[in-house]
Motif scaffolding. Structure first.
Motif, PDB file in Angstrom:
ATOM      1  N   HIS A   4       0.854  -1.184   0.000  1.00 46.72           N
ATOM      2  CA  HIS A   4       0.000   0.000   0.000  1.00 46.72           C
ATOM      3  C   HIS A   4       0.892   1.237   0.000  1.00 46.72           C
ATOM      4  O   HIS A   4       1.805   1.357   0.833  1.00 46.72           O
ATOM      5  CB  HIS A   4      -0.919   0.013   1.219  1.00 46.72           C
ATOM      6  N   VAL A   5       0.587   2.152  -0.911  1.00 44.95           N
ATOM      7  CA  VAL A   5       1.320   3.414  -0.998  1.00 44.95           C
ATOM      8  C   VAL A   5       0.398   4.522  -0.509  1.00 44.95           C
ATOM      9  O   VAL A   5      -0.706   4.695  -1.048  1.00 44.95           O
ATOM     10  CB  VAL A   5       1.782   3.702  -2.439  1.00 44.95           C
ATOM     11  N   PRO A   6       0.813   5.301   0.503  1.00 42.97           N
ATOM     12  CA  PRO A   6      -0.051   6.394   0.973  1.00 42.97           C
ATOM     13  C   PRO A   6      -0.212   7.476  -0.082  1.00 42.97           C
ATOM     14  O   PRO A   6       0.618   7.629  -0.989  1.00 42.97           O
ATOM     15  CB  PRO A   6       0.688   6.914   2.217  1.00 42.97           C
ATOM     16  N   GLY A   7      -1.300   8.240   0.053  1.00 38.05           N
ATOM     17  CA  GLY A   7      -1.634   9.245  -0.950  1.00 38.05           C
ATOM     18  C   GLY A   7      -0.538  10.247  -1.249  1.00 38.05           C
ATOM     19  O   GLY A   7      -0.253  10.523  -2.425  1.00 38.05           O
ATOM     20  N   CYS A  33      12.549  -4.244  -0.340  1.00 38.68           N
ATOM     21  CA  CYS A  33      12.330  -3.133  -1.278  1.00 38.68           C
ATOM     22  C   CYS A  33      11.617  -3.626  -2.525  1.00 38.68           C
ATOM     23  O   CYS A  33      11.456  -4.834  -2.745  1.00 38.68           O
ATOM     24  CB  CYS A  33      13.657  -2.475  -1.652  1.00 38.68           C
ATOM     25  N   VAL A  34      11.230  -2.650  -3.347  1.00 38.50           N
ATOM     26  CA  VAL A  34      10.645  -2.899  -4.665  1.00 38.50           C
ATOM     27  C   VAL A  34      11.472  -2.138  -5.689  1.00 38.50           C
ATOM     28  O   VAL A  34      11.761  -0.942  -5.511  1.00 38.50           O
ATOM     29  CB  VAL A  34       9.167  -2.456  -4.725  1.00 38.50           C
ATOM     30  N   LEU A  35      11.860  -2.814  -6.769  1.00 35.38           N
ATOM     31  CA  LEU A  35      12.695  -2.215  -7.809  1.00 35.38           C
ATOM     32  C   LEU A  35      11.884  -2.037  -9.084  1.00 35.38           C
ATOM     33  O   LEU A  35      11.179  -2.962  -9.515  1.00 35.38           O
ATOM     34  CB  LEU A  35      13.915  -3.097  -8.095  1.00 35.38           C
ATOM     35  N   LYS A  50      14.630   2.443  -6.712  1.00 34.86           N
ATOM     36  CA  LYS A  50      14.456   1.509  -5.593  1.00 34.86           C
ATOM     37  C   LYS A  50      13.608   2.181  -4.511  1.00 34.86           C
ATOM     38  O   LYS A  50      13.934   3.277  -4.038  1.00 34.86           O
ATOM     39  CB  LYS A  50      15.832   1.128  -5.034  1.00 34.86           C
ATOM     40  N   PHE A  51      12.514   1.499  -4.110  1.00 34.53           N
ATOM     41  CA  PHE A  51      11.641   1.967  -3.037  1.00 34.53           C
ATOM     42  C   PHE A  51      11.832   1.048  -1.823  1.00 34.53           C
ATOM     43  O   PHE A  51      11.530  -0.157  -1.896  1.00 34.53           O
ATOM     44  CB  PHE A  51      10.177   1.958  -3.476  1.00 34.53           C
ATOM     45  N   THR A 255      13.716   6.799   1.867  1.00 36.50           N
ATOM     46  CA  THR A 255      12.649   5.986   1.263  1.00 36.50           C
ATOM     47  C   THR A 255      12.960   5.488  -0.144  1.00 36.50           C
ATOM     48  O   THR A 255      12.517   4.399  -0.512  1.00 36.50           O
ATOM     49  CB  THR A 255      11.342   6.790   1.223  1.00 36.50           C
ATOM     50  N   PHE A 256      13.702   6.232  -0.933  1.00 34.44           N
ATOM     51  CA  PHE A 256      13.932   5.777  -2.306  1.00 34.44           C
ATOM     52  C   PHE A 256      15.297   6.241  -2.789  1.00 34.44           C
ATOM     53  O   PHE A 256      15.900   7.179  -2.254  1.00 34.44           O
ATOM     54  CB  PHE A 256      12.836   6.283  -3.250  1.00 34.44           C
ATOM     55  N   GLU A 257      15.773   5.576  -3.855  1.00 35.67           N
ATOM     56  CA  GLU A 257      17.044   5.905  -4.499  1.00 35.67           C
ATOM     57  C   GLU A 257      16.937   5.559  -5.972  1.00 35.67           C
ATOM     58  O   GLU A 257      16.494   4.470  -6.335  1.00 35.67           O
ATOM     59  CB  GLU A 257      18.195   5.136  -3.848  1.00 35.67           C
ATOM     60  N   ALA A 258      17.338   6.490  -6.824  1.00 38.34           N
ATOM     61  CA  ALA A 258      17.230   6.314  -8.272  1.00 38.34           C
ATOM     62  C   ALA A 258      18.613   6.365  -8.897  1.00 38.34           C
ATOM     63  O   ALA A 258      19.410   7.259  -8.582  1.00 38.34           O
ATOM     64  CB  ALA A 258      16.339   7.406  -8.873  1.00 38.34           C
ATOM     65  N   HIS A 259      18.880   5.409  -9.793  1.00 38.91           N
ATOM     66  CA  HIS A 259      20.134   5.342 -10.542  1.00 38.91           C
ATOM     67  C   HIS A 259      19.813   5.460 -12.026  1.00 38.91           C
ATOM     68  O   HIS A 259      18.979   4.703 -12.549  1.00 38.91           O
ATOM     69  CB  HIS A 259      20.870   4.025 -10.284  1.00 38.91           C
ATOM     70  N   PHE A 260      20.487   6.374 -12.695  1.00 40.59           N
ATOM     71  CA  PHE A 260      20.343   6.546 -14.135  1.00 40.59           C
ATOM     72  C   PHE A 260      21.731   6.346 -14.751  1.00 40.59           C
ATOM     73  O   PHE A 260      22.653   7.131 -14.497  1.00 40.59           O
ATOM     74  CB  PHE A 260      19.797   7.930 -14.461  1.00 40.59           C
TER      75      PHE A 260
END
Length: 394
Positions: A4-7, A33-35, A50-51, A255-260
């Motif tokens: 569940h993701v809050p609003g 986590c969820v990728l 990554k969440f 909470t999250f990390e993004a790799h590009f």
């Protein structure tokens, strides 16, 4: 998997930035986590977000399975994901909760949005394959690391043309230079050349261990900048040398990390020529400094060379040569002769004598027309008297 993701966390910008990289979305559920991953068609750009489990109000990766070490993987179409996450700017104000379900035995990935006023929207997305993708890159042991605000890079890219598809970065220990990439087959007179020099002091953190010049695409670069700007987060830039991938990292620390990750290539021929000419000019400049320390010389622009030679290389326009100081061509005064001494004495006597001042214009008028200014003058007394004879004979 069920989460569940809050609003407030439901913004949809994640899916939209991943859509700028690839046409397929990979989802992988791990114990903590969820990728979300994607890869472009040419396999030159890769994105992973990554969440952590703290991002969700409820998270259980093995909700439909009894095995603890089993991770769920699936691949869906990016267009289907975009249809579920429309209007990312208003989604967090309308959605109160998002529920994501992934059953390993089912062929659908379920997104259920619980909105205000009791409205429930459910999207069933078909699963194309049960596999994941992983890029191989290094981000920990790299010699070059730069941390900067997204605003600085966004304003810098605003000076580039919309038709530019690649950008070249030249990193040194003192500055970072950005140029638009120019293909060798394009005529230089028909393009606009853009170059911006950023000093090391303009970045939050600047560490360049190896001078490097890399080239990568602008499409994905602009997409990740827009993503960081929407979240108001800084960007970490990590890279090695030409041919090795460049990594951009955006994270909030909790909470999250993004790799590009984007592939790099060699710079264009014109950039290499400019770099070599700059190195040569720097070497010449240092050599001139050494020459100046030996003896005093006067710097003057070199204006005698041919203009056509100046245009062969840009650095020639700013070259300087050593020209000795101008010497006085007049004879030196070793001593004063008797004639010179007499001449100087006469000049001094002339300067010391009193010279009467010239009369003013009013004084001249009064001396010429003296009778006219007398109080007893009567003009009738000169009637009939010829003061001046006629000049003509007739």
């Amino acid at each position: 998997m069920k989460c569940h993701v809050p609003g407030p966390n439901v913004k949809g910008r994640t899916v939209h930035v991943l859509a700028r990289f690839g046409d397929e979305l990979y989802l992988e559920s791990l114990p903590d986590c969820v990728l979300l991953k994607t890869l472009n068609a040419s396999e030159s750009a890769y994105a992973m977000i990554k969440f952590n489990n703290s991002f969700f109000s409820y998270f259980k990766y093995n909700f439909y399975s009894t095995e603890d070490n089993e991770s769920l993987k699936c691949k869906i179409s990016m267009k289907s994901a975009l249809n579920a996450f429309k209007s990312p700017t208003h989604m967090d104000k309308q959605v109160e909760n998002l529920e994501i379900k992934l059953d390993p035995d089912a062929c659908k990935l379920i997104f259920q949005f619980k909105c205000k006023h009791g409205i429930v929207k459910t999207h069933y997305v078909s699963i194309l394959d049960c596999k994941a993708t992983q890029a191989v890159y290094t981000k920990d042991q790299v010699p070059n690391r730069i941390i900067t605000s997204q605003r600085l890079l966004s304003e810098t890219l605003g000076n580039f043309q919309s038709s530019d598809d690649q950008v070249t970065i030249e990193a040194t220990n003192q500055s970072l230079i950005l140029r638009n990439y120019v293909d060798a087959n394009i005529e230089l007179t028909k393009i606009i050349r853009t170059q911006i020099n950023l000093k090391a002091s303009e970045f939050d953190s600047y560490t360049v261990g190896v001078d490097t010049t890399i080239t990568f695409t602008l499409k994905e670069f602009r997409a990740l900048l827009a993503f960081a700007e929407a979240l108001s987060l800084p960007i970490q830039l990590q890279f090695e040398t030409t041919g090795q991938p460049v990594v951009f990292i955006v994270h909030n620390g909790t909470t999250f990390e993004a790799h590009f990750v984007m592939a790099t290539s060699k710079p264009d021929a014109l950039t290499q020529t400019q770099a070599s000419s700059q190195n040569n000019s720097r070497t010449d400049y240092k050599r001139k400094e050494v020459n100046n320390s030996v003896g005093p010389m006067k710097k003057k622009p070199h204006l005698d060379i041919d203009i056509s030679k100046c245009l062969d290389e840009d650095s020639h326009l700013f070259n300087y040569i050593d020209i000795p100081e101008e010497t006085d061509l007049r004879p030196e005064k070793n001593g004063t002769t008797e004639a010179n001494a007499a001449e100087e004495d006469n000049l001094q006597e002339y300067m010391d004598c009193d010279i009467p001042g010239s009369p003013t214009s009013r004084t001249k008028i009064k001396s010429v027309f003296k009778r006219c200014f007398e109080s007893t003058f009567d003009p009738r007394s000169i009637q009939g008297v010829k003061l001046v004879e006629n000049s003509d004979s007739d």
